[in-house]
Scaffold this motif. Structure first.
Motif, short mmCIF file in Angstrom:
data_model
loop_
_atom_site.label_atom_id
_atom_site.label_comp_id
_atom_site.label_asym_id
_atom_site.label_seq_id
_atom_site.Cartn_x
_atom_site.Cartn_y
_atom_site.Cartn_z
N ALA A 121 2.60 28.62 -41.76
CA ALA A 121 3.57 29.35 -42.58
C ALA A 121 3.93 28.46 -43.76
N TYR B 53 5.33 28.44 -48.27
CA TYR B 53 5.82 29.12 -49.46
C TYR B 53 5.24 28.38 -50.66
N ILE C 54 1.22 33.08 -42.70
CA ILE C 54 2.37 33.82 -43.24
C ILE C 54 2.86 33.15 -44.51
N GLN C 55 2.87 33.93 -45.60
CA GLN C 55 3.57 33.46 -46.79
C GLN C 55 5.00 33.92 -46.63
N SER C 56 5.86 32.98 -46.30
CA SER C 56 7.22 33.32 -45.91
C SER C 56 8.08 33.65 -47.12
N GLU C 57 9.29 34.13 -46.86
CA GLU C 57 10.20 34.47 -47.95
C GLU C 57 10.89 33.24 -48.51
N SER C 58 10.86 32.14 -47.77
CA SER C 58 11.50 30.92 -48.26
C SER C 58 10.96 29.75 -47.46
N ALA D 258 12.51 29.65 -43.99
CA ALA D 258 11.86 30.62 -43.10
C ALA D 258 10.54 30.06 -42.59
N ALA D 259 9.78 29.39 -43.45
CA ALA D 259 8.48 28.86 -43.04
C ALA D 259 8.63 27.84 -41.92
N MET E 198 9.59 29.51 -38.74
CA MET E 198 8.47 30.22 -38.12
C MET E 198 7.59 29.27 -37.32
N THR F 186 3.24 23.43 -41.51
CA THR F 186 3.77 23.96 -42.76
C THR F 186 3.60 22.88 -43.81
N LYS G 181 13.28 22.19 -46.12
CA LYS G 181 12.81 22.26 -44.72
C LYS G 181 13.48 21.24 -43.81
#
Lengths: 353, 183
Positions: free
Chosen positions: A28, A30, A54-58, A61-62, A65, A78, A88
Motif C-alpha cells: 500500500a 501513496y 492499493i493506492q491509498s487515500e493518504s 491509510a497506507a 493497511m 509501504t 507514517k
C-alpha cells in the motif's frame, strides 16, 4: 567490469523487485516524488503475482493497511519519500508496539517541510532515533547502489519476521531514480512460505490471540517494554552491518553511507593516487550503528571525516564511537545538494596537513 | 574511459530513451554505467535531460553537471548547457530549429570544445518518422565519439523497444542512418 545477465534497472524498481522476490504480496502506498517508480512498479508486479496493490487515500491509510495485512500474516511493504514518511510515523510506532513485521522504504528528499524533490539524507535522526513515539527501534539499512536496493529489501523481510518488528530501508532520490546494472533474480520466497504462528486468522479450533499496544494495568506496559528492549539488544548484537574500504593503513577515514559513500569512495581513490592514506568506513546498518567496529579503526591519531547530505546527523553517532571529538570532521550539503568531490578532497588535504 | 554524457531537449523528444540506449550499450560493452533522469518538476513544457556516466571504474555520483559530451536537441537546452561542456568535450546540436547565428552566439567564447551540428529532426522526417530524431542523433554521436560498436547500439534499442515490435525497424534504421551520415 560488469557480467552478463545483469539488467539496467532504477534503484526504485530494484527495491520493488527485491520485495516481490522476498514474498511481499501486499503493498500500500501513496505517490510522492522521487519514489514514484517504486509505487508504479509494485502496481504492475502485484497484479502479475496475484498480490494486493492499493493506492491509498493518504500515507496514514497506507501504513495502517500494511498494519492490518501484517496482522493477518502477509509479508507487507509501504514506501514513500521524506514528507510521506513523517506522516507514517504513527503507524510505525504502532507496528513496533504490536510487534508486527513490515518493511518501510524511505527514498529521502530535501526538507524540512515539503522541501524539494532532490536527494537528501536529512531523515537519519528520524529513522534511527525513533521518529514515532515511545521506546522503540528498528533495523535501518542503507543501500548505496541498485544491487543493494534489491538485496537489502530482499533481506529486510526476513529480519522483520525474525524479530517481529518493522525494518526500514533508508535510501535517497539519487539512488532511487538512477539506473544501474544489477542482478535481480533470486529465489522467490513466496513459494512454500510457512504460515506464521502468531497471526490473527480466525480462532476456530484454537484459543483467541490478542495483539495490541494498549496496556493500562499497573506495571504491565513497563514489562512489555522490557521485553521489547531485550529484542532491541539482540538486534544490537546480531544485526550490525558495515563495509571497510582501504582502512587498514588509513590516516584519514571517511565515514559515509548511501550516495555520500559512493562519492567518498571515489575521493579516497583520488587521494590514494596522490599518496594520501585515505579510507572509507561505510555503515550499512544505520541502526544498530557499528560503534565498536568504527572505534576499533581508531589508532589514536586517526582522523575521521563524516560526509552527509544533511547538516550533520550521523556525525553524532561517529562522535559516540570516537571519543576524541577533535579528530572528527564533518562535510555536509543540505536541501538537495550533493557533496562535490573537489570540496571533499580539498578538506581531506587540509585535515591531513 | 570516463565519459560523462548529458542529453537534453523538450519532454517528448525521447531524451530519456536516448540516454538509456547509450547506457545499455555501455553495460553490454562491459563498462560501469549509471543513467539518471532530470527531476520531474521541470519537465512539463520545459527542458528535460538525462545523464549517463560510462566509466572503466566504479562510479561515484550519477549526476553530470559538467559533461564531456553534451547532446542538445532544442534551443533552450543549447543556451542552458553549452557553457557547461568540459574542455576537449563535444557539443552535438540538432540544428533543425536553430539558426546558424543563434548557434554561433551560444558557443562564442567556448574554447577547446568540439561543436558538431546537423538537422537531426529534419533528417528523421525524411526517414518518415519525426520521433526517431533521437536515434539518428545517437548514431551520429557514436560516429563522432566511437564509444561502442554499432552492433551494441542496435542491440540496445531493440532490447528497450522489445515490447513495441513495430517501432524497432524504424529506430534501427535511424541509428544506422545517423552512424553513416557525414558529420
Amino acid at each position: 567490469m560488469t557480467k552478463a545477465k545483469k539488467i539496467l534497472i532504477t534503484g526504485n524498481e530494484a527495491c520493488g523487485e527485491g520485495a516481490v522476490k522476498a514474498g511481499c504480496r501486499f503493498y500500500a502506498g501513496y505517490p510522492i516524488t522521487p519514489q514514484n517508480e517504486l509505487t508504479a512498479y509494485m502496481s504492475r508486479r502485484m497484479l502479475e503475482e496475484n498480490g494486493v496493490f492499493i493506492q491509498s487515500e493518504s500515507e496514514l491509510a497506507a501504513v495502517s493497511m500494511i498494519f492490518g495485512a501484517s496482522l493477518a500474516g502477509a509479508r507487507v511493504m509501504t514506501t514513500s519519500s521524506s514528507p510521506g514518511i513523517s506522516l507514517k510515523q504513527e503507524g510505525i510506532s504502532y507496528l513496533a508496539g504490536c510487534q508486527l513485521p513490515a518493511v518501510i522504504v524511505n527514498i529521502m528528499r530535501g526538507g524540512p517541510g515539503l522541501g524539494n524533490i532532490a536527494p537528501s539524507q536529512a531523515d537519519y535522526f528520524q529513522s534511527t532515533k525513533g521518529g514515532g513515539h515511545g521506546d522503540y527501534y528498528m533495523v535501518v539499512l542503507a543501500p548505496h547502489n541498485a544491487q543493494e536496493m534489491f538485496d537489502f529489501t530482499y533481506e529486510a523481510f526476513d529480519i522483520a519476521d525474525k524479530y517481529r518488528n518493522p525494518v526500514m530501508i533508508l535510501s535517497d532520490g539519487a539512488l532511487g531514480q538512477m539506473m544501474e546494472p544489477a542482478f535481480v533474480d533470486r529465489k522467490d520466497k513466496a513459494k512454500g512460505r510457512k504460515q506464521k504462528n502468531w497471526i490473527l486468522n480466525g480462532c476456530k479450533a484454537r484459543k483467541p490471540r490478542v495483539i495490541r499496544s494498549l496496556y493500562l494495568k499497573d506495571g504491565e506496559l513497563e514489562a512489555r517494554n522490557k521485553d521489547l528492549q531485550k529484542k532491541f539488544d539482540k538486534m544490537r548484537k546480531d544485526e550490525v552491518k558495515f563495509e571497510r574500504y582501504k582502512t587498514n593503513d588509513a590516516k584519514l577515514i571517511m565515514v559515509a553511507y548511501g550516495t555520500s559513500a559512493r562519492i567518498a569512495r571515489s575521493c579516497c581513490d583520488e587521494l590514494r593516487k596522490k599518496g594520501k592514506a585515505a579510507g572509507l568506513f561505510r555503515p550499512i546498518s544505520l541502526w544498530p550503528f557499528p560503534y565498536k567496529q568504527l572505534e576499533s579503526l581508531d589508532k589514536g591519531k586517526t582522523k575521521f571525516l563524516v560526509i552527509e547530505m544533511s547538516a550533520g546527523q550521523m556525525v553524532e553517532d561517529v562522535n559516540l564511537a570516537i571519543q576524541d571529538r577533535k579528530r572528527v570532521y564533518f562535510h555536509g550539503r543540505m536541501g538537495g545538494g550533493i557533496p562535490d568531490e573537489k570540496d571533499i578532497i580539498n578538506l581531506a588535504n587540509r585535515i591531513l596537513k | 574511459m570516463k565519459e560523462e554524457i548529458l542529453c537534453a531537449g523538450y519532454g517528448g523528444q525521447g531524451i530519456m530513451v536516448m540516454g538509456r540506449v547509450l547506457a545499455y550499450a555501455a553495460m553490454n560493452s562491459g563498462y560501469h554505467v549509471t543513467w539518471m533522469p532530470s527531476y520531474g518538476a521541470e519537465v512539463r513544457g520545459g527542458t528535460a535531460h538525462s545523464m549517463v556516466r560510462v566509466h572503466s571504474n566504479s562510479i561515484a555520483s550519477p549526476a553530470v553537471r559538467y559533461p564531456t559530451s553534451c547532446i542538445v536537441m532544442n534551443k533552450p537546452s543549447l543556451l542552458k548547457f553549452s557553457k557547461r561542456v568540459k574542455s576537449h568535450g563535444l557539443l552535438l546540436i540538432d540544428s533543425s530549429k536553430i539558426s546558424d547565428g543563434e548557434i554561433k552566439q551560444a558557443v562564442v567564447g567556448l574554447n577547446n570544445i568540439c561543436v558538431k551540428k546537423a538537422p537531426f529532426t529534419e533528417i528523421a522526417m525524411s526517414l518518415g518518422e519525426k520521433k526517431v530524431a533521437n536515434m539518428v542523433t545517437v548514431g551520429a554521436f557514436n560516429k563522432v565519439k566511437k564509444l561502442f560498436s554499432i552492433k551494441e547500439l542496435i542491440k540496445a534499442v531493440s532490447f528497450i523497444l522489445r515490447d513495441k515490435d513495430e517501432l524497432i525497424t524504424i529506430n534501427e534504421k535511424a541509428i544506422l542512418h545517423g552512424y553513416n551520415m557525414e558529420i
